[in-house]
Design an enzyme around this catalytic site. Structure first.
Site, PDB file in Angstrom:
ATOM      1  N   ASP A 194       0.882  -0.939  -0.032  1.00 44.78           N
ATOM      2  CA  ASP A 194       0.143   0.024  -0.095  1.00 44.78           C
ATOM      3  C   ASP A 194       0.898   1.176  -0.166  1.00 44.78           C
ATOM      4  O   ASP A 194       2.108   1.272   0.367  1.00 44.78           O
ATOM      5  CB  ASP A 194      -0.871   0.113   1.351  1.00 44.78           C
ATOM      6  CG  ASP A 194      -1.579   1.199   1.350  1.00 44.78           C
ATOM      7  OD1 ASP A 194      -2.266   1.640   0.368  1.00 44.78           O
ATOM      8  OD2 ASP A 194      -1.675   1.960   2.513  1.00 44.78           O
ATOM      9  N   ASP A 196      -0.205   4.988   0.944  1.00 46.83           N
ATOM     10  CA  ASP A 196      -0.752   6.012   1.677  1.00 46.83           C
ATOM     11  C   ASP A 196      -0.680   5.530   3.187  1.00 46.83           C
ATOM     12  O   ASP A 196      -1.190   4.448   3.542  1.00 46.83           O
ATOM     13  CB  ASP A 196      -1.951   6.728   1.515  1.00 46.83           C
ATOM     14  CG  ASP A 196      -1.917   7.476   0.361  1.00 46.83           C
ATOM     15  OD1 ASP A 196      -2.810   8.212   0.151  1.00 46.83           O
ATOM     16  OD2 ASP A 196      -0.893   7.068  -0.509  1.00 46.83           O
ATOM     17  N   GLU A 203      -1.609  10.624   4.239  1.00 45.89           N
ATOM     18  CA  GLU A 203      -2.613  10.217   3.177  1.00 45.89           C
ATOM     19  C   GLU A 203      -2.672  11.381   2.079  1.00 45.89           C
ATOM     20  O   GLU A 203      -3.127  12.504   2.595  1.00 45.89           O
ATOM     21  CB  GLU A 203      -4.081  10.117   3.677  1.00 45.89           C
ATOM     22  CG  GLU A 203      -4.328   8.829   4.710  1.00 45.89           C
ATOM     23  CD  GLU A 203      -4.221   7.717   3.996  1.00 45.89           C
ATOM     24  OE1 GLU A 203      -4.892   7.541   2.835  1.00 45.89           O
ATOM     25  OE2 GLU A 203      -3.878   6.645   4.668  1.00 45.89           O
ATOM     26  N   SER A 282      -2.354   0.990  -4.789  1.00 45.46           N
ATOM     27  CA  SER A 282      -2.758   2.096  -3.874  1.00 45.46           C
ATOM     28  C   SER A 282      -4.078   2.656  -4.171  1.00 45.46           C
ATOM     29  O   SER A 282      -4.502   2.696  -5.202  1.00 45.46           O
ATOM     30  CB  SER A 282      -1.614   3.109  -4.022  1.00 45.46           C
ATOM     31  OG  SER A 282      -2.123   4.301  -3.263  1.00 45.46           O
ATOM     32  N   GLY A 283      -4.751   2.746  -3.198  1.00 49.43           N
ATOM     33  CA  GLY A 283      -6.076   3.368  -3.284  1.00 49.43           C
ATOM     34  C   GLY A 283      -6.009   4.994  -3.328  1.00 49.43           C
ATOM     35  O   GLY A 283      -6.851   5.779  -3.401  1.00 49.43           O
TER      36      GLY A 283
END
Length: 403
Positions: A194, A196, A203, A282-283
């Protein structure tokens, strides 16, 4: 007739000591059934199990006694019956596990608690290995991490043991990993991160929101999503909409000042040297993912792309499919297929609820400084040190990491 004798030697270590002992055993044609050695602060503990003709055993023990007296070390002998030896051999087929403990330091009380968990599961400790370098007493600020690895034999109740270790981790401030000691443990080949709050200590959507003047609104939605209280896709859509009208030039300034997580530089350097394939799943947003990809030479990067209008401002919409938790797990499996890597050889590291699918899918899933729900679900967690703690879960030692 032949017999088994366990030879135990302790004392000040010195070059050539083991060679001298083996020279005597070789002269009398002794068979070595087992051997193990440890060295703690230049103090040797050497164990050798031999099988030898009873006619020669007395002379061998006499010569060994004289030699160890000459070398200034202690020696002991224990006869091992055929039945005792065969019973020991029969236990070697049991399952093996590796328990890794990590902390800024490790106290006797923490190790006691861990060994009580081991004992409660009926596991035998075959060996204990320190993976981190020795800590300085005069300069305690140096090498502020400690890691030891237990090699265990037996068949535990994995679920119960995980719960016991999780409780221990929360109460005593240590991290742990319990892994089956099989051929995949030391042959991991693909690691997915991931971004952030994992590779970076922020974030990115919160950083953008602060510059758009909607920081508090977006942060509240982000925290709710990370706790798993609302659907990631719904929360993502709401947050992106709040960024409408923001000049995209602010992204470069944010990227150049991203707070890189402790240990990332060291971790990436070792992974690249050892030939791992590395991915960011990543989101967050592609702009920042691509920045980190260039910085560390990362092989794959998947994130969300923000839509930009002709005036160079965010439209409040995104382009393409959202990289949510389900998509992260799919991408991990897809990259593994492309790289011809068995899923058991993959690693996933993340902190939020949307990382759980890939953490669960990977051969080794690690919750990093994670939210309580994520830490409780993952089988491994790191909360006390930096991201390079992942290396200890892979069995790396400081002695060759920093060489």
């Amino acid at each position: 007739m032949e017999e088994q004798i366990l030879i135990s030697i302790t004392g000040q270590d010195r070059p050539g000591l083991t060679a001298s002992i083996m020279g005597i055993l070789a002269h009398h044609n002794a068979q070595i059934l087992d051997i193990g050695q440890a060295d703690i602060h230049s103090t040797l503990s050497l164990g050798i199990l031999i099988r030898i003709d009873e006619m020669h055993s007395g002379q061998v023990l006499k010569e060994l006694l004289f030699k160890t007296t000459e070398l200034g070390v202690n020696i002991g002998f224990s006869p091992i019956s055929d039945d005792e030896y065969e019973e020991w051999v029969s236990r070697q087929g049991k399952n093996r596990y590796i328990l890794t403990l990590i902390g800024r330091s490790l106290s006797a009380s923490q190790i006691e608690a861990a060994t009580e968990v081991i004992a409660s599961q009926g596991l035998n400790i075959d060996s204990i290995l320190r993976l981190t370098g020795r800590q300085s007493i005069k300069h305690p600020e140096r090498n502020v991490r400690a890691c030891i690895e237990f090699s265990l034999r037996g068949t535990p109740d994995r679920g119960k043991m995980q719960a016991q270790l999780m409780k221990l981790s929360t109460e005593m401030g240590i991290d742990f990993s319990l892994q089956r000691d099989d051929m995949f443990r030391r042959s991991r080949r693909l690691i997915c991160f991931d971004m952030d709050s994992t590779l970076i200590q922020t974030e990115c959507i919160d950083e953008l929101a602060m510059r758009a003047g909607v920081g508090d609104q977006v942060k509240a939605i982000t925290e709710s999503a990370m706790r798993g209280e609302i659907d990631f896709k719904e929360s993502f859509t709401k947050r992106v909409a709040l960024l409408k009208g923001l000049d995209v030039n602010v992204m470069q300034e944010i990227a150049e000042h991203l707070p890189i997580t402790e240990g990332v530089d060291r971790l990436m350097s070792v992974l690249k040297r050892c030939g791992y394939k590395i991915a960011i799943l990543s989101g967050g947003f592609t702009y920042f993912g691509e920045y980190l990809q260039r910085l560390y030479g990362i092989d794959y990067m998947y994130a969300n792309e923000l839509e930009i209008d002709e005036d160079g401002r965010l439209t409040g919409r995104y382009v393409g499919d959202i990289v949510d938790g389900h998509r992260k797990a799919e991408l991990l499996k897809l990259i593994a297929q492309v790289e011809k890597v068995n899923l058991a050889q993959t690693i996933a590291v993340g902190d939020g609820a949307n990382d759980l699918p890939m953490i669960s899918a990977a051969g080794l899933g690690i919750a990093f400084h994670a939210k309580p729900r994520v830490k409780a679900t993952a089988k491994q967690s790191i909360s006390t040190i930096g991201l390079d703690g992942v290396l200890y879960f892979l069995g790396f030692k400081d002695s060759y990491l920093d060489s």
